[in-house]
Design an enzyme around this catalytic site. Structure first.
Site, PDB file in Angstrom:
ATOM      1  N   SER A 321       0.959  -1.190  -0.020  1.00  0.00           N
ATOM      2  CA  SER A 321       0.143  -0.126  -0.001  1.00  0.00           C
ATOM      3  C   SER A 321       0.722   1.261   0.037  1.00  0.00           C
ATOM      4  O   SER A 321       0.727   2.251  -0.846  1.00  0.00           O
ATOM      5  CB  SER A 321      -1.039  -0.103   1.210  1.00  0.00           C
ATOM      6  OG  SER A 321      -1.521   1.212   1.342  1.00  0.00           O
ATOM      7  N   TRP A 324       2.536   1.587  -3.630  1.00  0.00           N
ATOM      8  CA  TRP A 324       1.246   2.024  -4.233  1.00  0.00           C
ATOM      9  C   TRP A 324       1.408   3.274  -4.517  1.00  0.00           C
ATOM     10  O   TRP A 324       1.131   4.288  -5.553  1.00  0.00           O
ATOM     11  CB  TRP A 324       0.255   1.403  -4.052  1.00  0.00           C
ATOM     12  CG  TRP A 324      -1.247   1.885  -5.035  1.00  0.00           C
ATOM     13  CD1 TRP A 324      -1.386   1.186  -6.075  1.00  0.00           C
ATOM     14  CD2 TRP A 324      -1.771   3.105  -4.807  1.00  0.00           C
ATOM     15  NE1 TRP A 324      -2.661   2.003  -6.466  1.00  0.00           N
ATOM     16  CE2 TRP A 324      -2.801   3.187  -5.730  1.00  0.00           C
ATOM     17  CE3 TRP A 324      -1.970   4.038  -3.858  1.00  0.00           C
ATOM     18  CZ2 TRP A 324      -3.741   3.915  -6.003  1.00  0.00           C
ATOM     19  CZ3 TRP A 324      -3.046   5.186  -3.991  1.00  0.00           C
ATOM     20  CH2 TRP A 324      -3.839   5.187  -4.891  1.00  0.00           C
ATOM     21  N   HIS A 325       1.567   4.304  -3.293  1.00  0.00           N
ATOM     22  CA  HIS A 325       1.512   5.650  -3.253  1.00  0.00           C
ATOM     23  C   HIS A 325       2.568   6.363  -4.170  1.00  0.00           C
ATOM     24  O   HIS A 325       2.211   7.651  -4.499  1.00  0.00           O
ATOM     25  CB  HIS A 325       1.414   6.024  -1.659  1.00  0.00           C
ATOM     26  CG  HIS A 325       0.039   5.763  -1.044  1.00  0.00           C
ATOM     27  ND1 HIS A 325      -0.439   4.633  -0.707  1.00  0.00           N
ATOM     28  CD2 HIS A 325      -1.003   6.766  -1.212  1.00  0.00           C
ATOM     29  CE1 HIS A 325      -1.580   4.901  -0.452  1.00  0.00           C
ATOM     30  NE2 HIS A 325      -1.970   6.167  -0.630  1.00  0.00           N
ATOM     31  N   GLY A 326       3.623   5.538  -4.213  1.00  0.00           N
ATOM     32  CA  GLY A 326       4.705   6.490  -4.984  1.00  0.00           C
ATOM     33  C   GLY A 326       6.028   5.914  -4.903  1.00  0.00           C
ATOM     34  O   GLY A 326       6.460   4.956  -3.965  1.00  0.00           O
ATOM     35  N   PHE A 476      -0.226  10.144  -7.546  1.00  0.00           N
ATOM     36  CA  PHE A 476      -0.122   8.976  -7.401  1.00  0.00           C
ATOM     37  C   PHE A 476      -0.836   7.800  -8.541  1.00  0.00           C
ATOM     38  O   PHE A 476      -0.673   6.537  -8.436  1.00  0.00           O
ATOM     39  CB  PHE A 476      -0.817   8.363  -6.053  1.00  0.00           C
ATOM     40  CG  PHE A 476      -0.297   9.137  -4.966  1.00  0.00           C
ATOM     41  CD1 PHE A 476       1.256   9.435  -4.540  1.00  0.00           C
ATOM     42  CD2 PHE A 476      -1.108   9.875  -3.952  1.00  0.00           C
ATOM     43  CE1 PHE A 476       1.711  10.069  -3.871  1.00  0.00           C
ATOM     44  CE2 PHE A 476      -0.747  10.437  -2.870  1.00  0.00           C
ATOM     45  CZ  PHE A 476       0.796  10.780  -2.629  1.00  0.00           C
TER      46      PHE A 476
END
Length: 476
Positions: A321, A324-326, A476
């Site tokens: 997670s 996934w954001h960056g 994102f």
């Protein structure tokens, strides 16, 4: 195209009028949605429309093949093909330079130097969102939970649906795709609900988030100059900024969808009123957390098996997670800290303690609940320091300065960075959300028109001067 731009102010009424003037012709309405969505996305950079179209066509035909083929081995090959295509595109555009730079740094630490140039890659907005949306479609067909779409126009409109295309909610095909096959009849009540959500979302973005951004940016960009009081205030400002910015976008997206007769899933449920981290993640970015639950956590074994396997599965989900954001170690550490906060709840079997919304009808929280809410908010705010910082070292130095310079004196806070008015505004905003936490927006109950008028005045007096047009989650 941005929801809070003049272009969208023209685009939305035009699309709305055209759409309902075609009432009775579902195919043409869906075609209009598709064209409108490509115009909306192409307004940012038309070159990436080909990427969106490729992803759409690939998963449409892979979905048909998955349903047609009966041999398990062949079906698995098509699923792997979908995973490779989608994650390969996402990995190249979002993570290529991150992996390259990390690999070079790892070798340099051993005394080996490489001269490999990085690529100037532009990250397509929304790619993380629509990639996960199409992935869930092919995975669900493989699991035989849904049937493959036979209508390319409907499927393409589902993938590119402009209200939620660039920042979610990450919709499931089982919820959104069938809505393109239903006959639409204009529902004034649904449209009014949509307008209310749009109005509240714009208020959260343009008044709350953008005002907080001015102070948060100034403090985070100059954290070496300030004492702990200012730095704590900066972290609090960013907490409100990211919540109001992202949930504001979601409110607008759900509201716009309602104008066209569509219902999107709820993505935020007042997360800052959570009493532990487990409850927070059931209320924050719900479409992403449930995506990881259904397509990562449960396939890994979920809560079955030994304690070690459950801890491992939770750690993997939170790390993914964060990633996934960056493409930055700050996001991975942010995810790791949340895993460390969640695992004790898992071990003590209290991670699902607040599944029921007991206490939601109370006028004020009990002292015990208030302390838990404040404690959870403080932990979440601490983790946002890593999320907001440019690097891990900057985040650690920011935190270090909180403890080495324990002063909170107004004279040390520059006037332009410390606003009593903003703190009052945030207090009022929090109160409004608390007293309306059983609703999706505050324009319910008594004094409805007074509340609407106050929000419009705030938008016209504060929101129109915002210089922070982009939404945070566009990156994102």
């Amino acid at each position: 195209m941005l929801f809070n731009s003049l272009a969208f102010l023209v685009f939305l009424p035009a699309a709305f009028i055209l759409y309902w003037s075609l009432q009775g012709s579902r195919r043409i309405q869906n075609m209009l949605i598709l064209v409108s969505s490509y115009i909306f996305y192409g307004w940012w950079d038309y070159r990436f429309l080909s990427l969106l179209a490729f992803s759409t066509l690939a998963d449409f035909f892979i979905g048909l093949a998955l349903e047609k083929k009966k041999t398990e081995g062949v079906r698995k090959e098509f699923l792997i093909l979908s995973l490779l295509l989608n994650l390969g595109i996402l990995g190249f555009f979002k993570y290529y330079n991150f992996f390259l730079e990390s690999w070079i740094e790892a070798w340099e630490s051993l005394g080996v130097n490489f001269n490999i140039p990085s690529l100037n890659i532009i990250l397509p907005i929304g790619i993380s969102f629509y990639t996960f949306q199409t992935l869930s479609y092919t995975i669900d067909i493989y699991r035989e939970k849904i049937k493959a779409s036979k209508n390319l126009i409907n499927f393409a409109a589902f993938v590119s649906f402009f209200p939620q295309l660039v920042a979610g909610p990450i919709e499931r095909a089982a919820n959104l795709l069938p809505q393109f096959s239903r006959k639409k009849t204009f529902n004034p009540e649904q449209a009014i609900q949509g307008i209310n959500l749009i109005l509240w979302g714009l208020f959260k973005k343009m008044v709350i988030a953008d005002t907080c951004a001015i102070y948060a940016d100034s403090i985070f960009n100059n954290y070496e100059s300030y004492n702990s009081g200012t730095l704590i205030l900066g972290a609090v400002y960013f907490s409100f900024q990211i919540y109001a910015d992202f949930s504001g976008y979601t409110d607008i997206a759900i509201g716009v969808a309602k104008l066209f007769g569509f219902d999107l899933m709820r993505n935020f449920n007042y997360p800052y009123f959570s009493r532990n981290i487990g409850e927070f993640w059931r209320r924050w970015h719900i479409s992403l957390s449930t995506w990881f639950r259904d397509y990562v956590y449960i396939p890994l074994g979920g809560s079955r098996g030994s304690q070690w396997y459950r801890i491992r599965n939770v750690a993997i989900v939170f790390l993914l997670s964060g990633f996934w954001h960056g493409a930055n170690w700050t996001f991975i550490i942010w995810g790791a800290i949340h895993a460390l906060l969640f695992i004790p709840l898992l071990i003590t079997k209290t991670n699902r303690k607040y599944l029921q919304t007991e206490g939601d009808n109370k006028v004020f929280p009990s002292l015990r609940d208030f302390s838990k809410i404040l404690g959870t908010f403080s932990l979440v705010t601490f983790t946002w320091i890593f999320f907001r910082s440019e690097s891990v070292s900057a985040a650690l130095e920011y935190i270090n300065r909180i403890f080495v310079s324990p002063k909170f004196d107004v004279e040390y806070l520059p006037v332009e960075r410390f606003s009593i008015e903003l703190l009052i505004l945030l207090a009022i905003f929090t109160g409004v959300e608390w007293f309306h936490r059983n609703y999706k927006h505050p324009f319910r109950g008594k004094f409805r028109w007074l509340k609407i008028t106050a929000v419009i005045i705030a938008l016209l007096t504060l929101g129109v001067y915002s210089d922070y047009q982009e939404f945070i989650y566009f990156q994102f």
